[in-house]
Design an enzyme around this catalytic site. Structure first.
Site, mmCIF file in Angstrom:
data_model
loop_
_atom_site.group_PDB
_atom_site.id
_atom_site.type_symbol
_atom_site.label_atom_id
_atom_site.label_comp_id
_atom_site.label_asym_id
_atom_site.label_seq_id
_atom_site.Cartn_x
_atom_site.Cartn_y
_atom_site.Cartn_z
ATOM 1 N N ARG A 88 -3.457 1.608 -9.471
ATOM 2 C CA ARG A 88 -2.479 2.516 -8.843
ATOM 3 C C ARG A 88 -1.231 2.721 -9.677
ATOM 4 N NH1 ARG A 88 -3.132 1.007 -2.451
ATOM 5 N NH2 ARG A 88 -4.965 2.316 -2.182
ATOM 6 N N ASP A 110 0.815 -1.228 0.000
ATOM 7 C CA ASP A 110 0.000 0.000 0.000
ATOM 8 C C ASP A 110 0.849 1.278 0.000
ATOM 9 O OD1 ASP A 110 -2.333 -1.485 0.001
ATOM 10 O OD2 ASP A 110 -2.433 -1.569 2.186
HETATM 11 C C1 S3P Z 1 -4.853 -6.000 3.335
HETATM 12 C C2 S3P Z 1 -4.062 -6.662 2.440
HETATM 13 C C3 S3P Z 1 -3.549 -6.040 1.212
HETATM 14 C C4 S3P Z 1 -3.611 -4.520 1.282
HETATM 15 C C5 S3P Z 1 -4.913 -4.028 1.811
HETATM 16 C C6 S3P Z 1 -5.168 -4.572 3.194
HETATM 17 C C7 S3P Z 1 -5.356 -6.736 4.498
HETATM 18 O O1 S3P Z 1 -4.372 -6.459 0.129
HETATM 19 O O2 S3P Z 1 -3.354 -3.958 0.010
HETATM 20 O O3 S3P Z 1 -4.931 -2.608 1.871
HETATM 21 O O4 S3P Z 1 -5.831 -6.104 5.460
HETATM 22 O O5 S3P Z 1 -5.301 -7.968 4.471
HETATM 23 P P1 S3P Z 1 -4.134 -7.887 -0.600
HETATM 24 O O6 S3P Z 1 -4.225 -8.925 0.426
HETATM 25 O O7 S3P Z 1 -5.242 -8.028 -1.585
HETATM 26 O O8 S3P Z 1 -2.782 -7.766 -1.243
#
Ligand code: S3P
Length: 443
Positions: A352, A321
């Site tokens: 993004r 992120d």
């Molecule tokens: C998150 C995992 C990430 C991240 C998201 C929050 C989480 O996504 O980008 O903002 O809380 O498990 P992905 O698991 O899809 O990579």
């Protein structure tokens, strides 16, 4: 639309706390809902994303009291104890809320309907639908299983052993949460380790869980389904993904000196800070400690001259992120930075990769956009700025380019700052309180 403008800031100085961790806040609500008894959560992120998960849980029969000041109380219903909701569950902008709740719903024997805002309705859901269908749930969705999606939960849940095809903590967590109400052993194998907040919180709630190192750096997580989990109070650390904007701003604005209090320091989340240190940033993690099963520390940041780096693809899950704001730091660095392994950025709250490249170009930075990489030609400490940036309904694009403006010669405008509230309510006031100059209607 809520346009904002960020102009060159004076030195940013002060000791501040950013709001609670978004990932941990969602999980704290979901697991407290599955526990027996009352859990008090302190420092919950009171942002739209997390409020949506709380609202969904209320519709599923969980009693939730917002006490005030970041304190929330939940009366858990126990594993398997959710009730059929009488209306559509609307997750707003939140992929984490939708995907993790879908995991729980898959192994509850009733039907539910999930939707979200225009950004969330575009995001892929097949990645959770596939393993959850193997566990016995049925789904009716749009192409790619996108929202609106209906989930026909199973009354004969099957535990599975699932190897993640994409490095996603959301997919891992959806399977583990579904496995809670399946008899027997649910196993997730992750070729590349992702954030482990679900595992840490399950342990916090007293659930025995096995995590083993597998071959080639992979990790195996196993749980025995249908346990009793018991309520236990917890405090949510400050979000290192929110702290990233303040850290980058303090590095780039000359003379800055800030401390971020009680910042989450989980090693599966700190790739951004590792990268900044490689770029020459003056970062000091002070008083490292553990709270509620999560590592935290106070982070001291002083303005620094940065040099370019090559960021390896293997680091992506631990800083997924943070690429928008890392790209801003890279734009200010001396030399050419290469960011690799960014395919997942195309399916976040916006594309993004494209949004970062377009924003940087609008602000006078030379950038090459590949299928899954970015090459950023740094401006050596002298950002020009002056751009109008389209945020594409993406909170992190909005905050990254407001950060750009703080360190640039000419102000940067963003078309819409409204989405910032999904993850970082109070961002503008907090930044302006330590020396930023963000203005706009209502700012
Ligand atoms: C998150 C995992 C990430 C991240 C998201 C929050 C989480 O996504 O980008 O903002 O809380 O498990 P992905 O698991 O899809 O990579």
């Amino acid at each position: 639309m809520h346009p904002l403008q960020s102009a060159a800031a004076g030195p940013l100085c002060g000791t501040v706390s950013v709001p609670g961790d978004k990932s941990i806040s969602h999980r704290a609500l979901l697991l407290a809902a599955m526990a027996i008894g009352e859990t008090e959560i302190e420092g919950l992120l009171e942002a739209d994303d997390v409020r949506r998960t709380a609202a969904a849980l209320r519709m599923l029969g969980v009693e939730i009291i917002e006490v005030g000041g970041g304190i929330w109380r939940l009366h858990g219903v126990g594993v398997g104890g959710l009730a059929e909701p009488d209306d559509v569950l609307d997750f707003g902008n939140s992929g984490t809320g939708a995907r993790l709740t879908a995991g729980l719903l898959a192994t509850h024997p009733f039907t539910s309907f999930l939707t979200g805002d225009a950004s969330l309705r575009r995001r892929p859901m097949a990645r959770i639908v596939q393993p959850l269908a193997e566990m016995g749930a049925r789904f009716i969705g749009r192409s790619g299983s996108r929202l609106p999606l209906s989930i026909l939960g199973t009354n004969e849940p099957m535990p599975i052993s699932y190897t993640l095809p994409v490095a996603s903590a959301q997919v891992k967590s959806a399977v583990l949460l579904a496995g809670l109400n399946a008899p027997g052993r649910t196993r997730v194998i992750e070729p590349v380790p992702t954030r482990d907040h679900t595992e840490r919180l399950l342990r916090h709630f007293g659930m025995p869980l096995r995590t083993d190192a597998g071959p080639d750096g992979s990790r195996i997580v196993e749980l025995e389904g249908q346990p009793e989990i018991h309520a236990r109070n917890l405090a949510v650390p400050s979000d290192p993904s929110s702290g990233a904007f303040l850290a980058a701003a303090a590095l780039l604005v000359p003379g800055s000196d800030i401390t971020l209090r009680r910042l989450g320091a989980n090693p599966l989340r700190t790739g951004f800070y590792t990268t900044l240190a490689e770029m020459g940033a003056a970062l000091d993690w002070q008083a490292p400690r553990e709270e509620g099963g999560e590592p935290v520390a106070d982070l001291h940041v002083q303005a620094s001259s940065l040099k370019a780096v090559d960021v390896p693809a293997a680091r992506a899950p631990s800083m997924i992120d943070e690429y928008p704001v890392l790209a801003v730091a890279a734009a200010a660095a001396e030399g050419t930075t290469v960011l690799n392994g960014l395919a997942e950025l195309r399916v976040k709250e916006s594309d993004r990769l494209a949004a970062i490249a377009a924003g940087l170009r609008a602000c006078g930075v030379e950038v090459e956009e590949g299928e899954d990489r970015l090459v950023i030609h740094g401006q050596g400490g002298r950002l020009v700025g002056g751009g109008k940036v389209h945020t594409q309904m993406d909170h992190r694009i909005a905050m990254a380019f407001l950060t750009f403006g703080m360190a640039a010669e000419r102000p940067v405008q963003i078309d819409d700052g409204a989405m910032i509230d999904t993850s970082f309510p109070g961002f503008v006031d907090l930044m302006n309180g330590i020396g930023a100059r963000i203005t706009g209607p209502g700012a």
